[in-house]
Design an enzyme around this catalytic site. Sequence first.
Site, short mmCIF file in Angstrom:
data_model
loop_
_atom_site.label_atom_id
_atom_site.label_comp_id
_atom_site.label_asym_id
_atom_site.label_seq_id
_atom_site.Cartn_x
_atom_site.Cartn_y
_atom_site.Cartn_z
N HIS A 108 0.87 -1.18 0.00
CA HIS A 108 0.00 0.00 0.00
C HIS A 108 0.91 1.23 0.00
CE1 HIS A 108 -2.77 2.95 1.87
NE2 HIS A 108 -3.75 2.19 1.43
N LYS B 223 -10.56 -0.59 10.12
CA LYS B 223 -10.68 -1.76 9.24
C LYS B 223 -11.04 -3.01 10.04
CE LYS B 223 -7.37 0.08 5.95
NZ LYS B 223 -8.16 0.47 4.77
N CYS C 99 -4.82 2.51 -3.61
CA CYS C 99 -3.59 3.05 -2.99
C CYS C 99 -2.45 2.06 -3.13
CB CYS C 99 -3.80 3.42 -1.52
SG CYS C 99 -4.97 4.74 -1.30
N GLN D 42 -4.72 -5.19 6.84
CA GLN D 42 -5.74 -6.12 6.31
C GLN D 42 -5.69 -7.48 6.98
OE1 GLN D 42 -8.11 -5.17 4.40
NE2 GLN D 42 -7.30 -3.21 3.68
N ASP E 296 2.93 -4.63 7.85
CA ASP E 296 1.71 -3.86 7.71
C ASP E 296 0.53 -4.83 7.85
OD1 ASP E 296 -0.55 -2.58 6.88
OD2 ASP E 296 0.25 -1.93 4.94
N1 PMP Z 1 -1.98 -0.89 4.54
C1 PMP Z 1 -2.94 -1.55 3.93
C2 PMP Z 1 -2.67 -2.93 3.41
C3 PMP Z 1 -4.19 -0.96 3.76
O1 PMP Z 1 -5.17 -1.63 3.15
C4 PMP Z 1 -4.40 0.35 4.25
C5 PMP Z 1 -5.73 1.07 4.06
N2 PMP Z 1 -6.33 0.88 2.81
C6 PMP Z 1 -3.35 0.99 4.90
C7 PMP Z 1 -2.16 0.34 5.04
C8 PMP Z 1 -3.49 2.38 5.44
O2 PMP Z 1 -4.41 2.41 6.47
P1 PMP Z 1 -4.90 3.81 7.07
O3 PMP Z 1 -5.33 4.63 5.90
O4 PMP Z 1 -6.02 3.42 7.96
O5 PMP Z 1 -3.74 4.39 7.81
#
Ligand code: PMP
Length: 416
Positions: free
Chosen positions: A133, A236, A374, A213, A210
Amino acid sequence: MSSGAAATAAARLDLERVRAEFPALRQEVHGRPLVYLDNAATTQKPRAVIDAVRGFYERDCANVHRGVHVLSQRATVAFEQARTAVKAHLGAADSREIVFTRGATEAVNLVAASFVRPRLGHGDEVLVSHMEHHSNIVPWQLLCAERGATLKVIPIDDRGDIILEEYERLLSERTKIVGVVHISNALGTVNPIAEMVAAAHARGVPVLVDGAQAVPHAAVDVRALGCDFYVFSGHKVYGPSGIGALYGRREHLLEMVPYQGGGDMILSVSFAGTTYQEPPHRFEAGTPNIEGAIGLAAALRFLQGLGLEAVAAHEAELLADATAAVLEIPGVRLIGNARRRAAVLSFVMDGIHPHDIGTILDTEGVAVRAGHHCAQPVMARYGVSATVRASFGAYNTAAEIEALVRGLHRVREVMG
Ligand code: PMP
């Protein structure tokens, strides 16, 4: 898990009761029952979370760590109990290893600024995978540019699996950190984190995972994974937005310089010099998202109440059924078909833009995500600028998968 075992475990989720906990699911959009399949972007909230946040506002609203009065003490206890809940949920050894952040993004930036920056020199390297991401790419790009270091990319194969031999080849004494996603939000790939951590540690390289998910879909045990840092976001995992957490091994946090300066992160301040709190408070400058932390703890309790194995098995079944059904639609191509996938189905349809698919599905009441998620580098890897992504949560049903598939047939009719 075999499909038989999955079915047995899934039977333990009483979907009607689970759905009854989510007020937002009981609505219609465009005159159709809402089918919410955008859980990788954010999840709906159960009553337990709504009530916990509301309860804080109605009874305990005060600032933390500062007041001698009853409300402040209650707020402080609830906030610190939330930290303990996160610690227990991640299998960490010590609640001082949990830092509250705004979310996964801020947690990665915190590690980049406080842990990696001081040890990253000219010619050093940061290693991330091709499926990250943007939040696990851009902070490293910024830092590498500042320090004269290089961001290296671990390649993935056509299925969407990390090529482990390439990964091992890229690890060297120049590597100062590995950043890797546990479960990809764009492909659904479940990465072999424990194996990747072991390979990095064999060369003395720390690893940030990270878990944005992963926490909603799997039981996470940071000690079993062996990672140095683990980040996730509350929104999430059925919790509030604006709150998330960083797990960091105690020995690292103790060494790390402050992230932001302000109230609450200091022991004493004078113009001659300032001394800082011990971790985790050293990294929590300013008034934190108290109600967010309390809501997050309620969300984790809710998820544990459902049972993570039952949730994972249920979602695995939805994913398998959705994958099979979507592939029967002419012109559909999966983006990402890794050996292990969770909760995310990403695909394109010949000749139809993902945004058109998303818009038509919306008119049918089906909420999916259409875009680059993203994760533009991995989109480029597959030669697409966007995909349609259906992502599942504990409350989704087989009937909702049918609604998705009916909607996609409708897309074919409308778009030809
Ligand atoms: N890592 C992953 C794999 C994500 O899916 C996301 C959110 N789409 C993020 C990081 C970032 O999360 P946040 O916008 O809540 O900080």
